[in-house]
Motif scaffolding. Sequence first.
Motif, PDB file in Angstrom:
ATOM      1  N   VAL A 225      -0.835  24.303   1.302  1.00 54.41           N
ATOM      2  CA  VAL A 225      -1.951  23.361   1.321  1.00 54.41           C
ATOM      3  C   VAL A 225      -1.473  22.122   0.560  1.00 54.41           C
ATOM      4  O   VAL A 225      -1.272  22.173  -0.650  1.00 54.41           O
ATOM      5  N   ALA A 226      -1.259  21.049   1.293  1.00 53.46           N
ATOM      6  CA  ALA A 226      -0.805  19.801   0.675  1.00 53.46           C
ATOM      7  C   ALA A 226      -1.971  19.148  -0.061  1.00 53.46           C
ATOM      8  O   ALA A 226      -3.132  19.302   0.345  1.00 53.46           O
ATOM      9  N   HIS A 227      -1.663  18.443  -1.123  1.00 57.13           N
ATOM     10  CA  HIS A 227      -2.692  17.706  -1.863  1.00 57.13           C
ATOM     11  C   HIS A 227      -2.372  16.220  -1.774  1.00 57.13           C
ATOM     12  O   HIS A 227      -1.342  15.769  -2.289  1.00 57.13           O
ATOM     13  N   VAL A 228      -3.236  15.479  -1.082  1.00 62.01           N
ATOM     14  CA  VAL A 228      -3.059  14.038  -0.987  1.00 62.01           C
ATOM     15  C   VAL A 228      -3.601  13.456  -2.289  1.00 62.01           C
ATOM     16  O   VAL A 228      -4.813  13.456  -2.534  1.00 62.01           O
ATOM     17  N   ALA A 229      -2.673  13.023  -3.140  1.00 57.21           N
ATOM     18  CA  ALA A 229      -3.041  12.615  -4.493  1.00 57.21           C
ATOM     19  C   ALA A 229      -3.605  11.205  -4.555  1.00 57.21           C
ATOM     20  O   ALA A 229      -4.564  10.949  -5.281  1.00 57.21           O
ATOM     21  N   GLU A 230      -2.988  10.269  -3.820  1.00 55.55           N
ATOM     22  CA  GLU A 230      -3.443   8.885  -3.903  1.00 55.55           C
ATOM     23  C   GLU A 230      -3.175   8.149  -2.601  1.00 55.55           C
ATOM     24  O   GLU A 230      -2.131   8.328  -1.978  1.00 55.55           O
ATOM     25  N   LEU A 231      -4.118   7.319  -2.246  1.00 56.97           N
ATOM     26  CA  LEU A 231      -3.989   6.348  -1.169  1.00 56.97           C
ATOM     27  C   LEU A 231      -4.478   5.037  -1.754  1.00 56.97           C
ATOM     28  O   LEU A 231      -5.588   4.973  -2.306  1.00 56.97           O
TER      29      LEU A 231
ATOM     30  N   ARG B 183      -3.341   3.828   8.890  1.00 57.52           N
ATOM     31  CA  ARG B 183      -1.956   4.040   9.351  1.00 57.52           C
ATOM     32  C   ARG B 183      -1.166   4.864   8.351  1.00 57.52           C
ATOM     33  O   ARG B 183      -0.395   5.741   8.733  1.00 57.52           O
ATOM     34  N   LEU B 184      -1.348   4.601   7.066  1.00 56.54           N
ATOM     35  CA  LEU B 184      -0.678   5.405   6.044  1.00 56.54           C
ATOM     36  C   LEU B 184      -1.111   6.863   6.142  1.00 56.54           C
ATOM     37  O   LEU B 184      -0.293   7.776   6.086  1.00 56.54           O
ATOM     38  N   PHE B 185      -2.420   7.064   6.297  1.00 50.22           N
ATOM     39  CA  PHE B 185      -2.936   8.429   6.338  1.00 50.22           C
ATOM     40  C   PHE B 185      -2.449   9.169   7.574  1.00 50.22           C
ATOM     41  O   PHE B 185      -2.045  10.333   7.500  1.00 50.22           O
ATOM     42  N   LEU B 186      -2.471   8.525   8.723  1.00 47.52           N
ATOM     43  CA  LEU B 186      -1.972   9.169   9.946  1.00 47.52           C
ATOM     44  C   LEU B 186      -0.499   9.528   9.803  1.00 47.52           C
ATOM     45  O   LEU B 186      -0.068  10.606  10.221  1.00 47.52           O
ATOM     46  N   ALA B 187       0.276   8.635   9.193  1.00 50.01           N
ATOM     47  CA  ALA B 187       1.707   8.891   9.007  1.00 50.01           C
ATOM     48  C   ALA B 187       1.951  10.052   8.048  1.00 50.01           C
ATOM     49  O   ALA B 187       2.814  10.902   8.287  1.00 50.01           O
TER      50      ALA B 187
ATOM     51  N   GLY C   9       0.843  -1.179   0.000  1.00 49.18           N
ATOM     52  CA  GLY C   9       0.000   0.000   0.000  1.00 49.18           C
ATOM     53  C   GLY C   9       0.879   1.229   0.000  1.00 49.18           C
ATOM     54  O   GLY C   9       2.070   1.152   0.331  1.00 49.18           O
ATOM     55  N   TYR C  10       0.301   2.351  -0.424  1.00 47.29           N
ATOM     56  CA  TYR C  10       1.055   3.602  -0.433  1.00 47.29           C
ATOM     57  C   TYR C  10       0.122   4.786  -0.299  1.00 47.29           C
ATOM     58  O   TYR C  10      -1.080   4.688  -0.560  1.00 47.29           O
ATOM     59  N   VAL C  11       0.715   5.898   0.090  1.00 43.82           N
ATOM     60  CA  VAL C  11       0.032   7.184   0.051  1.00 43.82           C
ATOM     61  C   VAL C  11       1.025   8.169  -0.531  1.00 43.82           C
ATOM     62  O   VAL C  11       2.222   8.108  -0.231  1.00 43.82           O
ATOM     63  N   HIS C  12       0.537   9.037  -1.407  1.00 45.31           N
ATOM     64  CA  HIS C  12       1.394  10.084  -1.957  1.00 45.31           C
ATOM     65  C   HIS C  12       0.712  11.435  -1.781  1.00 45.31           C
ATOM     66  O   HIS C  12      -0.475  11.576  -2.053  1.00 45.31           O
ATOM     67  N   SER C  13       1.501  12.412  -1.318  1.00 46.53           N
ATOM     68  CA  SER C  13       0.998  13.770  -1.158  1.00 46.53           C
ATOM     69  C   SER C  13       2.004  14.758  -1.706  1.00 46.53           C
ATOM     70  O   SER C  13       3.208  14.630  -1.462  1.00 46.53           O
ATOM     71  N   PHE C  14       1.499  15.723  -2.448  1.00 42.29           N
ATOM     72  CA  PHE C  14       2.317  16.856  -2.865  1.00 42.29           C
ATOM     73  C   PHE C  14       2.303  17.850  -1.714  1.00 42.29           C
ATOM     74  O   PHE C  14       1.270  18.025  -1.063  1.00 42.29           O
ATOM     75  N   THR C  15       3.424  18.471  -1.435  1.00 41.65           N
ATOM     76  CA  THR C  15       3.508  19.373  -0.296  1.00 41.65           C
ATOM     77  C   THR C  15       3.366  20.821  -0.752  1.00 41.65           C
ATOM     78  O   THR C  15       3.441  21.129  -1.932  1.00 41.65           O
ATOM     79  N   GLY C  16       3.159  21.684   0.201  1.00 38.19           N
ATOM     80  CA  GLY C  16       2.982  23.111  -0.025  1.00 38.19           C
ATOM     81  C   GLY C  16       2.203  23.645   1.155  1.00 38.19           C
ATOM     82  O   GLY C  16       1.908  22.909   2.099  1.00 38.19           O
TER      83      GLY C  16
END
Length: 143
Positions: free
Chosen positions: A57-63, A77-81, A48-55
Amino acid sequence: MSVREATRADLPALRALHGLLDAPVPDLFDGLPPGVTLVSTADGVPVGYVHSFTGEVAHVAELFVAPAHRREGRGRRLFLAVLARLRREGCRAAELVVAPENTSARALYEELGFEAGERLHGYYDSGDEEEEAGDAVRYRLQL
């Protein structure tokens, strides 16, 4: 079950997981994308993975969690991390979009404190000229 930062060695597994999505973001894992990418592993292999672009206002692109590893708490757990990491990076808020009919994802986001905002009409393009683009709902969390 562990969550860690993705490495270049994880790219083949990330590409395989990404390929299971209905509408993957093209070329997302040609390399490690900018931002934060975390993986959940089973026996050392990303499942599993989570990817977020930072800034600001971060944009959580995919979980995404592989079907065989769902309902194990990996998405949470991925989201909390990733939220903890975004806070450390100095992001003030996190946003994401989700299909209205994705009730399990929406329930998770709301449990984590995200608030539903505007409905984005025609956000998801099916790629099929004959099929209408689907709507999305924007969620936001102050960090």
